[in-house]
Scaffold this motif. Structure first.
Motif, PDB file in Angstrom:
ATOM      1  N   ILE A   1       0.934  -1.399   0.443  1.00  0.00           N
ATOM      2  CA  ILE A   1      -0.192   0.333   0.210  1.00  0.00           C
ATOM      3  C   ILE A   1       0.986   1.143   0.190  1.00  0.00           C
ATOM      4  N   LEU A   2       1.974   1.198   1.037  1.00  0.00           N
ATOM      5  CA  LEU A   2       2.595   2.495   0.690  1.00  0.00           C
ATOM      6  C   LEU A   2       3.183   2.975  -0.258  1.00  0.00           C
ATOM      7  N   TRP A   3       4.186   1.502  -0.767  1.00  0.00           N
ATOM      8  CA  TRP A   3       4.392   1.849  -2.427  1.00  0.00           C
ATOM      9  C   TRP A   3       3.933   2.133  -3.442  1.00  0.00           C
ATOM     10  N   LYS A   4       2.088   1.857  -3.234  1.00  0.00           N
ATOM     11  CA  LYS A   4       2.209   2.243  -4.622  1.00  0.00           C
ATOM     12  C   LYS A   4       1.165   3.971  -4.119  1.00  0.00           C
ATOM     13  N   LEU A   5       1.596   4.234  -2.936  1.00  0.00           N
ATOM     14  CA  LEU A   5       1.624   5.700  -2.827  1.00  0.00           C
ATOM     15  C   LEU A   5       3.002   6.693  -2.482  1.00  0.00           C
ATOM     16  N   LEU A   6       4.260   6.598  -2.939  1.00  0.00           N
ATOM     17  CA  LEU A   6       5.650   6.294  -2.865  1.00  0.00           C
ATOM     18  C   LEU A   6       6.358   6.704  -4.441  1.00  0.00           C
ATOM     19  N   ARG A   7       5.425   5.742  -4.836  1.00  0.00           N
ATOM     20  CA  ARG A   7       6.509   5.351  -5.891  1.00  0.00           C
ATOM     21  C   ARG A   7       5.701   6.248  -6.843  1.00  0.00           C
ATOM     22  N   ALA A   8       7.055   6.222  -8.306  1.00  0.00           N
ATOM     23  CA  ALA A   8       6.737   7.647  -8.979  1.00  0.00           C
ATOM     24  C   ALA A   8       6.641   9.045  -8.519  1.00  0.00           C
ATOM     25  N   ARG A   9       7.556   8.902  -7.842  1.00  0.00           N
ATOM     26  CA  ARG A   9       7.685  10.621  -7.474  1.00  0.00           C
ATOM     27  C   ARG A   9       6.131  11.491  -7.512  1.00  0.00           C
ATOM     28  N   GLN A  10       5.520  10.513  -6.750  1.00  0.00           N
ATOM     29  CA  GLN A  10       4.087  11.115  -5.863  1.00  0.00           C
ATOM     30  C   GLN A  10       3.884  11.334  -5.187  1.00  0.00           C
ATOM     31  N   LEU A  11       4.370  11.769  -4.042  1.00  0.00           N
ATOM     32  CA  LEU A  11       4.173  12.104  -2.513  1.00  0.00           C
ATOM     33  C   LEU A  11       5.304  13.472  -2.780  1.00  0.00           C
TER      34      LEU A  11
ATOM     35  N   GLN B   1      17.730  10.110   8.246  1.00  0.00           N
ATOM     36  CA  GLN B   1      16.459  10.010   9.625  1.00  0.00           C
ATOM     37  C   GLN B   1      15.878   9.049   9.106  1.00  0.00           C
ATOM     38  N   VAL B   2      15.618   8.671  10.395  1.00  0.00           N
ATOM     39  CA  VAL B   2      14.719   6.784   9.939  1.00  0.00           C
ATOM     40  C   VAL B   2      12.949   7.407  10.416  1.00  0.00           C
ATOM     41  N   LEU B   3      12.190   7.397   9.921  1.00  0.00           N
ATOM     42  CA  LEU B   3      10.953   7.017   9.910  1.00  0.00           C
ATOM     43  C   LEU B   3      10.283   5.420  10.540  1.00  0.00           C
ATOM     44  N   ARG B   4       9.778   5.530  11.353  1.00  0.00           N
ATOM     45  CA  ARG B   4       9.077   4.234  11.084  1.00  0.00           C
ATOM     46  C   ARG B   4       7.179   4.125  12.097  1.00  0.00           C
ATOM     47  N   PHE B   5       7.279   3.153  11.199  1.00  0.00           N
ATOM     48  CA  PHE B   5       5.440   2.796  11.062  1.00  0.00           C
ATOM     49  C   PHE B   5       5.071   1.294  11.599  1.00  0.00           C
ATOM     50  N   GLY B   6       3.957   1.581  12.738  1.00  0.00           N
ATOM     51  CA  GLY B   6       3.224   0.427  12.549  1.00  0.00           C
ATOM     52  C   GLY B   6       2.902   0.129  11.082  1.00  0.00           C
ATOM     53  N   ASN B   7       2.478  -1.702  10.619  1.00  0.00           N
ATOM     54  CA  ASN B   7       1.607  -2.038   9.884  1.00  0.00           C
ATOM     55  C   ASN B   7       0.544  -1.751   9.507  1.00  0.00           C
ATOM     56  N   ARG B   8       0.254  -1.241  11.237  1.00  0.00           N
ATOM     57  CA  ARG B   8      -1.263  -1.481  10.711  1.00  0.00           C
ATOM     58  C   ARG B   8      -1.293   0.336  11.281  1.00  0.00           C
ATOM     59  N   ASP B   9      -0.868   1.037  11.168  1.00  0.00           N
ATOM     60  CA  ASP B   9      -0.831   2.756  11.012  1.00  0.00           C
ATOM     61  C   ASP B   9      -1.337   3.041   9.607  1.00  0.00           C
ATOM     62  N   VAL B  10       0.259   2.042   8.744  1.00  0.00           N
ATOM     63  CA  VAL B  10      -0.376   2.483   7.691  1.00  0.00           C
ATOM     64  C   VAL B  10      -1.834   1.551   6.745  1.00  0.00           C
ATOM     65  N   LEU B  11      -2.459   0.156   7.379  1.00  0.00           N
ATOM     66  CA  LEU B  11      -3.476  -0.579   7.381  1.00  0.00           C
ATOM     67  C   LEU B  11      -4.232   0.426   7.589  1.00  0.00           C
ATOM     68  N   LEU B  12      -4.842   1.204   8.680  1.00  0.00           N
ATOM     69  CA  LEU B  12      -5.371   2.078   8.969  1.00  0.00           C
ATOM     70  C   LEU B  12      -5.782   3.118   8.918  1.00  0.00           C
TER      71      LEU B  12
ATOM     72  N   THR C   1      -3.694   4.872   6.980  1.00  0.00           N
ATOM     73  CA  THR C   1      -2.601   5.731   5.672  1.00  0.00           C
ATOM     74  C   THR C   1      -2.434   7.257   5.409  1.00  0.00           C
ATOM     75  N   GLU C   2      -3.443   7.935   5.578  1.00  0.00           N
ATOM     76  CA  GLU C   2      -4.155   9.197   5.573  1.00  0.00           C
ATOM     77  C   GLU C   2      -2.777   9.995   6.525  1.00  0.00           C
ATOM     78  N   ALA C   3      -2.468   9.531   7.752  1.00  0.00           N
ATOM     79  CA  ALA C   3      -1.738  10.130   8.697  1.00  0.00           C
ATOM     80  C   ALA C   3      -0.458   9.901   8.374  1.00  0.00           C
ATOM     81  N   VAL C   4       0.069   8.568   7.949  1.00  0.00           N
ATOM     82  CA  VAL C   4       1.180   8.247   7.794  1.00  0.00           C
ATOM     83  C   VAL C   4       1.693   8.707   6.549  1.00  0.00           C
ATOM     84  N   LEU C   5       1.689   9.129   5.166  1.00  0.00           N
ATOM     85  CA  LEU C   5       1.703   9.949   4.469  1.00  0.00           C
ATOM     86  C   LEU C   5       2.135  11.499   4.751  1.00  0.00           C
ATOM     87  N   MET C   6       0.644  11.664   5.502  1.00  0.00           N
ATOM     88  CA  MET C   6       1.417  13.259   6.000  1.00  0.00           C
ATOM     89  C   MET C   6       2.131  13.675   6.974  1.00  0.00           C
TER      90      MET C   6
END
Length: 127
Positions: A30-40, A96-107, A109-114
């Motif tokens: 899910i996260l790769w689909k949103l980050l790939r191809a310079r989308q963010l 710089q390292v950002l860590r997120f739980g898999n559940r955060d990404v799944l539930l 997603t918008e907050a993780v992207l922000m």
């Protein structure tokens, strides 16, 4: 973040990166689909990127930002300590390292992207 302690050849490490890409978790997909191809914000990300003896889930070279997605097993005290040490070692090398739980990404997603967007664009003029 994978810690490569097996075959130390470049070929072995690259093959492990490829294998991790083929067997990604739902959260990684899910996260790769949103980050790939310079989308963010126009930033380029790499998936399962080798950095020293580690493999980062996602890496933006332009901002030297590593993103790690952690499953429930990372909440165990031994894994928390190991993850903190890895993050510290990477930060010592300027990543710089950002860590997120898999559940955060799944539930959430918008907050993780922000959060990622905020870190990427800190100190940059807003378009």
């Amino acid at each position: 973040m994978a810690d490569y302690r097996g075959n130390t050849t470049i070929v072995g490490l690259l093959e492990w990166c490829r294998d991790l890409r083929r067997t990604s978790t739902d959260a990684e997909a899910i996260l790769w689909k949103l980050l790939r191809a310079r989308q963010l914000a126009g930033f380029k990300f790499r998936r399962q990127h080798q950095f020293g003896p580690y493999i980062l889930d996602f890496f933006c070279a332009e901002r030297s930002l590593g993103i790690e997605l952690d499953g429930d097993q990372h909440a165990l005290s031994a894994n928390l300590a190991r993850d903190a040490e890895r993050s510290w070692l990477l930060e010592e090398q300027g990543v710089q390292v950002l860590r997120f739980g898999n559940r955060d990404v799944l539930l959430e997603t918008e907050a993780v992207l922000m959060r990622i967007y905020t870190v990427l664009t800190e100190g940059r003029p807003t378009p």
